[in-house]
Design an enzyme around this catalytic site. Sequence first.
Site, short mmCIF file in Angstrom:
data_model
loop_
_atom_site.label_atom_id
_atom_site.label_comp_id
_atom_site.label_asym_id
_atom_site.label_seq_id
_atom_site.Cartn_x
_atom_site.Cartn_y
_atom_site.Cartn_z
N ARG A 1 6.92 -11.50 4.86
CA ARG A 1 6.61 -11.28 6.27
C ARG A 1 7.34 -12.33 7.09
O ARG A 1 7.33 -13.50 6.73
CB ARG A 1 5.08 -11.39 6.49
CG ARG A 1 4.34 -10.31 5.73
CD ARG A 1 2.85 -10.41 5.87
NE ARG A 1 2.23 -9.37 5.03
CZ ARG A 1 0.93 -9.17 4.94
NH1 ARG A 1 0.11 -9.90 5.65
NH2 ARG A 1 0.46 -8.23 4.16
N GLN B 1 0.39 -11.01 -3.45
CA GLN B 1 -1.00 -10.57 -3.27
C GLN B 1 -1.55 -10.05 -4.58
O GLN B 1 -0.84 -9.38 -5.33
CB GLN B 1 -1.06 -9.42 -2.25
CG GLN B 1 -0.63 -9.79 -0.85
CD GLN B 1 -0.70 -8.59 0.07
OE1 GLN B 1 -0.09 -7.56 -0.20
NE2 GLN B 1 -1.45 -8.72 1.15
N HIS C 1 -5.36 -0.87 -4.53
CA HIS C 1 -5.77 0.20 -3.63
C HIS C 1 -6.61 1.17 -4.41
O HIS C 1 -6.20 1.63 -5.47
CB HIS C 1 -4.53 0.86 -3.01
CG HIS C 1 -3.79 -0.10 -2.14
ND1 HIS C 1 -2.79 -0.90 -2.64
CD2 HIS C 1 -3.97 -0.46 -0.85
CE1 HIS C 1 -2.36 -1.70 -1.67
NE2 HIS C 1 -3.05 -1.46 -0.58
N CYS D 1 0.78 -1.24 0.00
CA CYS D 1 0.00 0.00 0.00
C CYS D 1 0.82 1.30 0.00
O CYS D 1 0.49 2.21 -0.76
CB CYS D 1 -1.03 0.01 1.11
SG CYS D 1 -0.52 -0.72 2.65
N HIS E 1 -8.18 -0.86 0.67
CA HIS E 1 -7.26 -1.95 0.34
C HIS E 1 -8.12 -3.16 0.01
O HIS E 1 -9.08 -3.42 0.72
CB HIS E 1 -6.39 -2.36 1.53
CG HIS E 1 -5.67 -1.25 2.21
ND1 HIS E 1 -4.31 -1.19 2.27
CD2 HIS E 1 -6.11 -0.16 2.89
CE1 HIS E 1 -3.94 -0.12 2.97
NE2 HIS E 1 -5.01 0.52 3.35
N ASP F 1 -3.23 -7.44 -5.20
CA ASP F 1 -3.46 -6.30 -4.33
C ASP F 1 -3.86 -5.08 -5.14
O ASP F 1 -3.26 -4.78 -6.17
CB ASP F 1 -2.15 -6.00 -3.59
CG ASP F 1 -2.37 -5.27 -2.29
OD1 ASP F 1 -3.53 -5.11 -1.88
OD2 ASP F 1 -1.37 -4.88 -1.67
N LYS G 1 -12.50 -4.00 8.43
CA LYS G 1 -12.44 -4.75 7.18
C LYS G 1 -13.63 -5.67 7.06
O LYS G 1 -14.25 -6.05 8.05
CB LYS G 1 -11.14 -5.53 7.09
CG LYS G 1 -11.15 -6.87 7.75
CD LYS G 1 -9.85 -7.63 7.51
CE LYS G 1 -9.86 -8.92 8.32
NZ LYS G 1 -8.55 -9.48 8.56
#
Length: 660
Positions: free
Chosen positions: A380, A398, A402, A351, A529, A400, A483
């Site tokens: 991670r 991901q 935004h 992000c 997100h 991913d 979320k």
Amino acid sequence: MSTISVTLPDGSQREVPDGSSALDVAAAIGSRLAKAAVAAVVNGELVDLGRPVPDNSTVSVVTTTSPEGREVLRHSTAHVLAQAVTRLWPGAHFAIGPAITDGFYYDFDLPGGAHFSDSDMVRIEEEMRRIVAEDQPFVRSEHSIEEGLALFSSQPYKTEIIAAVQSGGTAEDLAEVGNSAVVSAYRNTDDFVDLCRGPHVPSTGRLGYFKLMRVAGAYWRGDEKRQQLQRIYGTAWESQEALDGHLYRLDEAEKRDHRKLGLEMDLFSFPTEIGPGLSVFHPKGGALRRLIEDYSRQRHVEDDYEFVTSPHITKAELFETSGHLQWYAEGMYPPMILDEGQRYYLKPMNCPFHVLIYKSRQRSYRELPLRLFEFGTVYRYEKSGVVHGLTRVRGFTQDDAHILCTKDQMRDELARLLTFILSLLRDFGLNDFYLELSTRPPEKAVGTLEDWAEAEATLADVARAEGLDLVLDEGGGAFYGPKISVQAKDAIGRTHQMSTIQLDFQTPQRFEATYVGPDNARHQPIMIHRALFGSVERFIAILVEHYAGNLPTWLSPEQVRVLSVRNDHDDYAFEIAKLLKSRGIRVTVDAATEPLGARIRKAKLEKLPYIVVVGDDDVAARTVGINARGSNDPERGVSFETFLERLTAEVASHGRPEDL
RNA sequence: GCCUGUGUAGCUCAGCUGGUAGAGCAGCUCAUUCGUAAUGAGCAGGUCGUGGGUUCGAGUCCCACCGCAGGCUCCA
């Protein structure tokens, strides 16, 4: 003798002698019911069968096949386990022993720091069977707090629970004791009594269809700073058939395990040379991954996303600004120190990069919503004990994106997003969903209460509008916003968290991201997100298990294998393979070097969607023999054009696999 | 990170109380040319997770570490 009146679940009234127990009521209804009964619900309260029923009460008999009944017998079996352990290890302390899904567990602290081994499970189980054979009664008694503390003076974990209940107590404590005024206990023998809310089966003879599964460590009260106890897990059922059925289901689930299938199907591996939780994808897994990603890209293009990329490492400053270093430093790989003390981190999230892309120039309200998408690989530092196959890894990709939008656009954008997510997941064969809303975590949260409340309300509204069940996960949100997650049930009924949509009022503020509004003033955008697969790796794991390795044709790395019956059919085999390939079908040829049966068997074991066999007849008539997955009945003499049409139609429609 | 297990050929596994590794499948070679789930023969393949220790001698016993499994804690 005077009588009392009770109301049964069907609404009917029944007169029974005063002082009758719930079991007496059950017996009055029928002897079979009395035999199957394990507890009763009297005036809405789950109680022992032996409990006398008051006049004018409603009574419902709980049998072993109901969820409540199973819970009672599982909980009772846990007591039998505790007694068996105290017989074998005199002086053992026991903590809590609740019923759980499909079974029960009990936590122990053995004298002298002793530990259970797997072979102890056999001894304990034998002892448990003796206790069942002794048919010991479960006798309830109720005590004051003081009496309770005295009764369990040799059991420090029990007295801690009683003391905790005295001063308020958590829900977990109350589940053990019942309520704060009365300490209830159940005695089986002169030597064995356990603190418990109940209810229990009348006697241990009612139990017996159980199996101890494994021993594990568990922290007292779930706190890793406190004593680690030995936990024994078991499963318990109302009959041998039910127990066998459960064990069979476990066995089936194990056969679907993506770690096993991934190896067999040659999809991916975890070379120890690379490190725990770090995967490599082999050609077939790579093909599957590319198919998934390509389809996802196509759908994102159609839904007006723009594609961006970002590097894997960054200066510490970026994650200081985002707040990740403050909140989640222990979950990040340690920094690389470069260029005179500059700290660089592997990215745990995408992000902040996307925000910088947003910030690369001044933005107008006319550009919003701006949807930035990336297959972003993140790292991670998961604790060593938690990595698990492809579902919990240290490096993953991901899907991913935004979305930056105005506050006014937020609601529509979320609604559109949820529709998009469900549609995409359905294309991959997942159909059974519910939603979960995770709200403000009490400890780790930034931002005002008002912002949180507004965001949570919006998410809940959008979820309800989609018509799916919404479950509340109190305090489960991320530190920067609430979320909503899409939970999907797989082919064998397990739930997986799939997509997450996370609202974020904080990051734009921290990065001072703005847009110029129609009023010519600067405003702060909202950031959303969202990841649909969550991680591509984990999504692959879920799909492999959902389909038990029988990936639908459109996702199969190898869709068709052409087998020639004899060498002189090889040319035809290669010819039709070439034609299939020219139509985008992934096809190989297994020429006649070994017997046909052996090649069929090999292809079947590889779970190929279609095995095509060509021999004399086919060469002559331009036909094929089709052996489809899940079928034991090959089709002969199908014209090649028919087969090609059927195949391309199935691929285009993402046709469902034959056997889940 | 913690607890309990576990680690022998690419895979699945055997190897009794310590006496210098074995099978099936897979692989390779040769022969076999076959119509829907295993053709035959031969060959090759392991410093028994790694490092220490005990012993005349360790796959086997002890210690440490690493990986994996099941849990616990954690999961932005």
